[in-house]
Design a protein around this motif. Structure first.
Motif, PDB file in Angstrom:
ATOM      1  N   LEU A 156       1.279-101.898 -49.711  1.00 35.13           N
ATOM      2  CA  LEU A 156       1.073-101.135 -50.957  1.00 35.13           C
ATOM      3  C   LEU A 156       1.366 -99.650 -50.745  1.00 35.13           C
ATOM      4  O   LEU A 156       2.107 -99.031 -51.511  1.00 35.13           O
ATOM      5  N   PHE A 157       0.801 -99.076 -49.679  1.00 36.90           N
ATOM      6  CA  PHE A 157       0.995 -97.629 -49.472  1.00 36.90           C
ATOM      7  C   PHE A 157       2.429 -97.310 -49.059  1.00 36.90           C
ATOM      8  O   PHE A 157       2.966 -96.279 -49.443  1.00 36.90           O
ATOM      9  N   ASP A 158       3.037 -98.182 -48.274  1.00 35.61           N
ATOM     10  CA  ASP A 158       4.444 -97.974 -47.898  1.00 35.61           C
ATOM     11  C   ASP A 158       5.318 -97.967 -49.139  1.00 35.61           C
ATOM     12  O   ASP A 158       6.253 -97.192 -49.272  1.00 35.61           O
ATOM     13  N   SER A 159       5.010 -98.878 -50.035  1.00 35.64           N
ATOM     14  CA  SER A 159       5.821 -99.007 -51.237  1.00 35.64           C
ATOM     15  C   SER A 159       5.556 -97.854 -52.215  1.00 35.64           C
ATOM     16  O   SER A 159       6.470 -97.299 -52.808  1.00 35.64           O
ATOM     17  N   ALA A 160       4.277 -97.495 -52.370  1.00 32.02           N
ATOM     18  CA  ALA A 160       3.928 -96.479 -53.370  1.00 32.02           C
ATOM     19  C   ALA A 160       4.222 -95.058 -52.888  1.00 32.02           C
ATOM     20  O   ALA A 160       4.284 -94.128 -53.697  1.00 32.02           O
ATOM     21  N   LEU A 161       4.391 -94.897 -51.593  1.00 29.99           N
ATOM     22  CA  LEU A 161       4.583 -93.559 -51.023  1.00 29.99           C
ATOM     23  C   LEU A 161       3.474 -92.599 -51.457  1.00 29.99           C
ATOM     24  O   LEU A 161       3.727 -91.491 -51.917  1.00 29.99           O
ATOM     25  N   VAL A 162       2.270 -93.094 -51.337  1.00 28.97           N
ATOM     26  CA  VAL A 162       1.101 -92.245 -51.598  1.00 28.97           C
ATOM     27  C   VAL A 162       0.452 -91.978 -50.253  1.00 28.97           C
ATOM     28  O   VAL A 162       0.346 -92.891 -49.412  1.00 28.97           O
ATOM     29  N   TYR A 163       0.027 -90.755 -50.037  1.00 31.26           N
ATOM     30  CA  TYR A 163      -0.562 -90.404 -48.755  1.00 31.26           C
ATOM     31  C   TYR A 163      -1.939 -91.063 -48.642  1.00 31.26           C
ATOM     32  O   TYR A 163      -2.842 -90.778 -49.435  1.00 31.26           O
ATOM     33  N   LEU A 194       0.947 -96.366 -57.347  1.00 29.68           N
ATOM     34  CA  LEU A 194       0.070 -97.415 -56.787  1.00 29.68           C
ATOM     35  C   LEU A 194       0.062 -98.638 -57.701  1.00 29.68           C
ATOM     36  O   LEU A 194       0.141 -99.777 -57.249  1.00 29.68           O
ATOM     37  N   CYS A 195      -0.013 -98.381 -59.028  1.00 29.65           N
ATOM     38  CA  CYS A 195      -0.046 -99.506 -59.990  1.00 29.65           C
ATOM     39  C   CYS A 195       1.280-100.259 -59.968  1.00 29.65           C
ATOM     40  O   CYS A 195       1.302-101.495 -59.996  1.00 29.65           O
ATOM     41  N   ASP A 196       2.404 -99.519 -59.925  1.00 26.27           N
ATOM     42  CA  ASP A 196       3.718-100.190 -59.896  1.00 26.27           C
ATOM     43  C   ASP A 196       3.831-101.055 -58.637  1.00 26.27           C
ATOM     44  O   ASP A 196       4.299-102.194 -58.688  1.00 26.27           O
ATOM     45  N   GLY A 229       7.851 -92.468 -45.376  1.00 27.64           N
ATOM     46  CA  GLY A 229       7.698 -93.321 -44.208  1.00 27.64           C
ATOM     47  C   GLY A 229       6.476 -94.196 -44.242  1.00 27.64           C
ATOM     48  O   GLY A 229       5.954 -94.514 -45.288  1.00 27.64           O
ATOM     49  N   GLU A 230       6.037 -94.538 -43.071  1.00 26.59           N
ATOM     50  CA  GLU A 230       5.028 -95.568 -42.912  1.00 26.59           C
ATOM     51  C   GLU A 230       3.636 -95.104 -43.306  1.00 26.59           C
ATOM     52  O   GLU A 230       3.354 -93.925 -43.400  1.00 26.59           O
ATOM     53  N   LEU A 231       2.784 -96.069 -43.504  1.00 25.02           N
ATOM     54  CA  LEU A 231       1.368 -95.800 -43.740  1.00 25.02           C
ATOM     55  C   LEU A 231       0.836 -94.961 -42.576  1.00 25.02           C
ATOM     56  O   LEU A 231       1.067 -95.285 -41.421  1.00 25.02           O
ATOM     57  N   ALA A 232       0.168 -93.871 -42.897  1.00 29.26           N
ATOM     58  CA  ALA A 232      -0.297 -93.004 -41.811  1.00 29.26           C
ATOM     59  C   ALA A 232      -1.192 -93.780 -40.861  1.00 29.26           C
ATOM     60  O   ALA A 232      -2.018 -94.575 -41.276  1.00 29.26           O
TER      61      ALA A 232
END
Ligand code: SAM
Length: 393
Positions: A285-292, A308-310, A369-372
């Motif tokens: 989810l985070f990789d896709s949403a690019l949210v920190y 995040l919703c998308d 990039g990747e999930l922190a």
């Protein structure tokens, strides 16, 4: 009492509209006592009732729906602003006689409906000719109300869902609302990022409407006096919602994100996923949403929630079983596992299949990039302790 009423009516008939009877007199006349269960805190100060009616903007020749008119203080101020029609919805029949006085004073202007506004279908009482296309101008319809405190949050949640679906009053277009709330709720509805009041309500209200606090009314202005001050909030539905996903999906993502306010968002957001696949799907989810992932929930912008919703919508489209998961308790996990775990037993994250939402908006909280790593660590370190540290605002 009967002679007093007759006298009033006589006086009113002689007068041209306005003025209307003073609400203080009306309350005295009918010896109305406030009923606590109906959150009856009356506003008798005409300066304040006029200020609320004025906050709605220009309502001349408009249809105004008022929620919970009570003895009619705000109704009176609305009528003074020359609307085409005022339609009131009230639960307590004890106000019948006071509202009838207002009806008699301005024939054809005031329609009274008795019922519970929480289940009231307003599209049936607003004349169709006042509808306006959603993308066009605002319709000549307004909703105004000094809401009962005990229903204000469920009511605005229901109405936001109706705005999203263009149902109820919003079948007529982008009907604006001017409503009172406990000051703290008003602050939550309108709180921006990093504001300590930012919560689930802020996101739900702001992705669908432009909303702002018009002014605050001191608790001491109400009879009987509530323990809190009151905020008057105006909402104008947005032409385009800032999150383009079904209301229920947005509600689920936002609710889980705020279920642990003090934690980094990756932790509460991970509760969207069942325990056995929590880490891998949170990473996806985070990789896709690019949210920190190390952002606090209250620092997330609406654009972050949009991505995040998308991303969540894409995941549950690919894995519908994941969408059936509701984070509540160990029991919920066991139930989900009993039904679906077999499919996910040897689940591996699909390589190179995760669409990265390289957003045109380039919000502040994006990491490429990747999930922190720290989030992964956090998820590993802290075993999720179910409802204990959860509270929903
Ligand atoms: C806070 S009082 C406001 C009364 C009046 N508008 C004023 O400002 O003085 C809330 C009003 O809503 C009415 N009410 C409470 N629950 C209601 C419901 N579910 N549906 C419709 N009216 C309701 C109460 O009877 C009361 O008249």
């Amino acid at each position: 009492m009967a002679t007093q009423t007759a006298l009033y009516l006589q006086q009113l008939r002689r007068q041209r509209f306005p003025p209307l009877p003073s609400v203080r007199d009306l309350v005295k006349m009918y010896q109305l006592t406030a009923i606590k269960q109906l959150s009856q805190n009356f506003l008798l100060d005409q300066k304040l009732t006029s200020k609320i009616a004025k906050a709605a903007g220009n309502i001349e020749n408009c249809v105004v729906v008022e929620v919970g008119p009570g003895p009619g203080g705000i109704t009176r101020s609305i009528l003074e602003r020359r609307p085409l029609k005022v339609i009131v919805i009230e639960k307590d029949k004890r106000f019948e006689s006071t509202l009838r006085i207002l009806q008699d004073a301005c024939p054809e202007k005031l329609d009274v409906f008795w019922g519970d506004v929480l289940s009231f279908e307003m599209s049936e009482i607003i004349p169709q000719e006042h509808a306006s296309p959603w993308e066009g101008y605002l319709p000549k319809v307004h909703i105004i109300g000094n809401l009962p405190f005990n229903i204000s949050t469920p009511l605005i949640s229901r109405w936001l869902s109706n705005i999203s679906d263009k149902k109820n009053a919003w079948a007529h277009g982008r009907v604006p609302l001017t409503l009172t709330f406990q000051k703290e709720v008003a602050e939550r509805l309108t709180a921006d990022t990093s504001n300590e009041q930012r919560s689930r309500l802020s996101i739900m209200a702001q992705y669908l409407t432009h909303c702002e606090i018009k002014f605050i009314i001191k608790g001491s202005s109400f009879v009987p006096k509530p323990d809190v001050d009151v905020g008057v909030v105006k909402f104008i539905p947005r032409k385009e919602p800032l999150i383009r996903q079904p209301y229920k999906l947005v509600e689920k993502v936002v609710k889980q994100t705020f279920c642990m306010r003090g934690k980094y968002c990756c932790r509460p957001v991970s509760t969207l996923f069942p325990n056995i696949v929590r880490q891998s799907f949170t990473k996806m989810l985070f990789d896709s949403a690019l949210v920190y992932p190390n952002t606090r929930p209250y620092d997330l912008a609406i654009e972050d929630f949009q991505r995040l919703c998308d991303a969540y919508a894409e995941i549950i489209e690919a894995y519908p079983e994941i969408g059936k998961y509701e984070y509540r308790s160990v029991k919920a996990d066991t139930q989900w596992e009993n039904e679906y775990a077999a499919k996910f037993e040897s689940f591996q994250l699909p390589e190179n299949e995760i669409p990265k939402r390289a957003s045109k908006m380039k919000p502040l909280n994006v990491v490429s990039g990747e999930l922190a790593l720290s989030c992964e660590e956090e998820l590993k370190q802290e075993a999720l302790d179910n409802e204990d540290d959860i509270y929903i605002r």
